[in-house]
Design a protein around this motif. Structure first.
Motif, PDB file in Angstrom:
ATOM      1  N   GLN A  94      -5.317  -4.418   1.286  1.00  0.00           N
ATOM      2  CA  GLN A  94      -4.747  -4.632  -0.317  1.00  0.00           C
ATOM      3  C   GLN A  94      -5.358  -4.016  -1.408  1.00  0.00           C
ATOM      4  O   GLN A  94      -5.980  -4.486  -1.281  1.00  0.00           O
ATOM      5  CB  GLN A  94      -3.870  -6.696   0.008  1.00  0.00           C
ATOM      6  CG  GLN A  94      -3.241  -6.719  -1.001  1.00  0.00           C
ATOM      7  CD  GLN A  94      -3.335  -8.740  -1.159  1.00  0.00           C
ATOM      8  OE1 GLN A  94      -4.699  -8.867  -0.282  1.00  0.00           O
ATOM      9  NE2 GLN A  94      -2.283  -8.826  -1.425  1.00  0.00           N
ATOM     10  N   GLY A  95      -4.639  -3.317  -2.348  1.00  0.00           N
ATOM     11  CA  GLY A  95      -4.613  -3.489  -3.525  1.00  0.00           C
ATOM     12  C   GLY A  95      -5.240  -4.275  -4.235  1.00  0.00           C
ATOM     13  O   GLY A  95      -4.370  -5.373  -4.236  1.00  0.00           O
ATOM     14  N   SER A  96      -5.295  -4.293  -5.614  1.00  0.00           N
ATOM     15  CA  SER A  96      -5.657  -5.396  -6.102  1.00  0.00           C
ATOM     16  C   SER A  96      -3.947  -5.411  -6.479  1.00  0.00           C
ATOM     17  O   SER A  96      -3.723  -6.695  -7.346  1.00  0.00           O
ATOM     18  CB  SER A  96      -6.721  -4.534  -7.388  1.00  0.00           C
ATOM     19  OG  SER A  96      -6.358  -3.457  -8.261  1.00  0.00           O
ATOM     20  N   SER A  97      -3.304  -4.537  -7.285  1.00  0.00           N
ATOM     21  CA  SER A  97      -2.582  -4.423  -8.233  1.00  0.00           C
ATOM     22  C   SER A  97      -1.179  -5.907  -6.920  1.00  0.00           C
ATOM     23  O   SER A  97      -0.372  -6.987  -7.363  1.00  0.00           O
ATOM     24  CB  SER A  97      -0.855  -4.059  -8.824  1.00  0.00           C
ATOM     25  OG  SER A  97      -1.423  -2.949  -7.189  1.00  0.00           O
ATOM     26  N   PRO A 106       1.528  -8.088   0.332  1.00  0.00           N
ATOM     27  CA  PRO A 106       0.843  -7.412   1.408  1.00  0.00           C
ATOM     28  C   PRO A 106       1.093  -6.651   1.300  1.00  0.00           C
ATOM     29  O   PRO A 106       1.986  -5.589   0.858  1.00  0.00           O
ATOM     30  CB  PRO A 106       1.251  -8.037   2.689  1.00  0.00           C
ATOM     31  CG  PRO A 106       3.137  -7.770   2.107  1.00  0.00           C
ATOM     32  CD  PRO A 106       3.289  -8.726   0.983  1.00  0.00           C
ATOM     33  N   CYS A 107      -0.188  -6.057   2.044  1.00  0.00           N
ATOM     34  CA  CYS A 107      -0.670  -4.285   2.042  1.00  0.00           C
ATOM     35  C   CYS A 107       0.710  -4.032   3.239  1.00  0.00           C
ATOM     36  O   CYS A 107       1.419  -4.269   3.820  1.00  0.00           O
ATOM     37  CB  CYS A 107      -1.826  -3.943   2.687  1.00  0.00           C
ATOM     38  SG  CYS A 107      -2.056  -2.403   2.509  1.00  0.00           S
ATOM     39  N   GLN A 108       0.949  -2.261   2.250  1.00  0.00           N
ATOM     40  CA  GLN A 108       2.619  -2.538   2.721  1.00  0.00           C
ATOM     41  C   GLN A 108       2.184  -0.636   3.239  1.00  0.00           C
ATOM     42  O   GLN A 108       2.877   0.382   4.413  1.00  0.00           O
ATOM     43  CB  GLN A 108       3.473  -1.859   1.872  1.00  0.00           C
ATOM     44  CG  GLN A 108       3.956  -3.457   1.884  1.00  0.00           C
ATOM     45  CD  GLN A 108       4.971  -3.087   0.108  1.00  0.00           C
ATOM     46  OE1 GLN A 108       4.987  -1.919  -0.497  1.00  0.00           O
ATOM     47  NE2 GLN A 108       5.593  -4.352   0.234  1.00  0.00           N
ATOM     48  N   GLY A 157       3.825   2.687   2.776  1.00  0.00           N
ATOM     49  CA  GLY A 157       5.041   2.184   2.742  1.00  0.00           C
ATOM     50  C   GLY A 157       5.770   2.181   1.415  1.00  0.00           C
ATOM     51  O   GLY A 157       4.701   2.609   0.136  1.00  0.00           O
ATOM     52  N   LEU A 158       7.023   1.797   1.531  1.00  0.00           N
ATOM     53  CA  LEU A 158       7.415   2.114  -0.115  1.00  0.00           C
ATOM     54  C   LEU A 158       7.585   0.569  -0.406  1.00  0.00           C
ATOM     55  O   LEU A 158       8.192  -0.264  -0.050  1.00  0.00           O
ATOM     56  CB  LEU A 158       9.146   2.082   0.232  1.00  0.00           C
ATOM     57  CG  LEU A 158      10.142   2.386  -0.443  1.00  0.00           C
ATOM     58  CD1 LEU A 158       9.159   3.776  -1.136  1.00  0.00           C
ATOM     59  CD2 LEU A 158      10.703   3.082   0.106  1.00  0.00           C
ATOM     60  N   GLY A 159       6.668   0.555  -1.460  1.00  0.00           N
ATOM     61  CA  GLY A 159       7.032  -0.976  -2.553  1.00  0.00           C
ATOM     62  C   GLY A 159       7.331  -1.291  -3.194  1.00  0.00           C
ATOM     63  O   GLY A 159       8.065  -2.819  -3.311  1.00  0.00           O
ATOM     64  N   SER A 160       8.802  -0.454  -3.532  1.00  0.00           N
ATOM     65  CA  SER A 160       9.153  -1.503  -3.777  1.00  0.00           C
ATOM     66  C   SER A 160      10.786  -1.712  -2.752  1.00  0.00           C
ATOM     67  O   SER A 160      11.830  -2.580  -3.275  1.00  0.00           O
ATOM     68  CB  SER A 160      10.566  -0.326  -4.864  1.00  0.00           C
ATOM     69  OG  SER A 160      10.719   0.009  -3.639  1.00  0.00           O
ATOM     70  N   LEU A 161      10.406  -1.995  -1.807  1.00  0.00           N
ATOM     71  CA  LEU A 161      11.505  -2.919  -1.136  1.00  0.00           C
ATOM     72  C   LEU A 161      10.343  -4.102  -0.052  1.00  0.00           C
ATOM     73  O   LEU A 161       9.381  -4.003   0.657  1.00  0.00           O
ATOM     74  CB  LEU A 161      11.912  -2.039   0.472  1.00  0.00           C
ATOM     75  CG  LEU A 161      13.037  -0.756  -0.246  1.00  0.00           C
ATOM     76  CD1 LEU A 161      13.079   0.317   1.225  1.00  0.00           C
ATOM     77  CD2 LEU A 161      14.032  -1.627  -1.099  1.00  0.00           C
ATOM     78  N   GLU A 162      11.310  -5.437   0.354  1.00  0.00           N
ATOM     79  CA  GLU A 162      10.698  -5.756   1.068  1.00  0.00           C
ATOM     80  C   GLU A 162      10.106  -5.635   2.665  1.00  0.00           C
ATOM     81  O   GLU A 162      11.241  -4.779   2.666  1.00  0.00           O
ATOM     82  CB  GLU A 162      11.766  -7.094   1.148  1.00  0.00           C
ATOM     83  CG  GLU A 162      11.249  -8.231   1.319  1.00  0.00           C
ATOM     84  CD  GLU A 162      11.430  -9.982   1.027  1.00  0.00           C
ATOM     85  OE1 GLU A 162      11.316 -10.838   1.783  1.00  0.00           O
ATOM     86  OE2 GLU A 162      12.958  -9.816   0.556  1.00  0.00           O
ATOM     87  N   TYR A 163       8.872  -6.463   2.858  1.00  0.00           N
ATOM     88  CA  TYR A 163       9.057  -5.326   3.844  1.00  0.00           C
ATOM     89  C   TYR A 163       9.024  -4.513   4.661  1.00  0.00           C
ATOM     90  O   TYR A 163       9.226  -4.353   6.063  1.00  0.00           O
ATOM     91  CB  TYR A 163       9.892  -6.307   5.476  1.00  0.00           C
ATOM     92  CG  TYR A 163      10.466  -8.590   4.811  1.00  0.00           C
ATOM     93  CD1 TYR A 163       9.065  -8.679   5.748  1.00  0.00           C
ATOM     94  CD2 TYR A 163      11.931  -8.771   4.940  1.00  0.00           C
ATOM     95  CE1 TYR A 163      10.124 -10.298   5.321  1.00  0.00           C
ATOM     96  CE2 TYR A 163      12.393  -9.274   4.688  1.00  0.00           C
ATOM     97  CZ  TYR A 163      10.983 -10.348   4.775  1.00  0.00           C
ATOM     98  OH  TYR A 163      11.317 -11.905   4.439  1.00  0.00           O
ATOM     99  N   SER A 164       8.861  -3.457   3.695  1.00  0.00           N
ATOM    100  CA  SER A 164       8.303  -2.070   4.168  1.00  0.00           C
ATOM    101  C   SER A 164       7.082  -2.133   4.909  1.00  0.00           C
ATOM    102  O   SER A 164       7.030  -1.183   5.207  1.00  0.00           O
ATOM    103  CB  SER A 164       8.447  -1.068   1.862  1.00  0.00           C
ATOM    104  OG  SER A 164       7.175  -1.496   1.996  1.00  0.00           O
ATOM    105  N   GLN A 165       5.827  -3.091   4.844  1.00  0.00           N
ATOM    106  CA  GLN A 165       4.967  -2.505   5.502  1.00  0.00           C
ATOM    107  C   GLN A 165       5.194  -3.175   6.976  1.00  0.00           C
ATOM    108  O   GLN A 165       4.104  -2.278   8.392  1.00  0.00           O
ATOM    109  CB  GLN A 165       4.261  -4.165   5.378  1.00  0.00           C
ATOM    110  CG  GLN A 165       4.574  -5.965   6.048  1.00  0.00           C
ATOM    111  CD  GLN A 165       5.069  -5.992   4.606  1.00  0.00           C
ATOM    112  OE1 GLN A 165       5.447  -4.982   4.146  1.00  0.00           O
ATOM    113  NE2 GLN A 165       5.500  -7.400   5.173  1.00  0.00           N
TER     114      GLN A 165
END
Length: 75
Positions: free
Chosen positions: A13-16, A23-25, A44-52
């Motif tokens: 997981q990145g700092s941002s 979570p880490c995606q 993972g596509l960070g703008s979408l929920e559950y992209s992980q």
């Protein structure tokens, strides 16, 4: 012949993401057959929920598909 050794560390997981509680995606997956090791990495596509979840499914599917296509050809 020396056997292959593969070491894959799970994405971190990145700092941002840590600051915002996301979570880490990203995902990594490996498949090993008698003749090859196949690895897949998915971002993972960070703008979408559950992209992980999608990243993990895609990495798994890609590595498994790649391992099925790899076989001994005798060449």
């Amino acid at each position: 012949m020396t056997p292959w050794q593969v070491h894959v560390q799970p994405p971190r997981q990145g700092s941002s993401h840590a600051k915002s509680g996301v979570p880490c995606q990203d995902a990594a997956w490996t498949e090993k057959t008698e003749f090859a090791v196949t690895a897949a990495l998915c971002d993972g596509l960070g703008s979408l929920e559950y992209s992980q979840i999608a990243a993990r499914a895609a990495a798994c599917a890609a590595a498994r598909r790649g391992s099925l296509k790899t076989s001994w050809t005798g060449q």
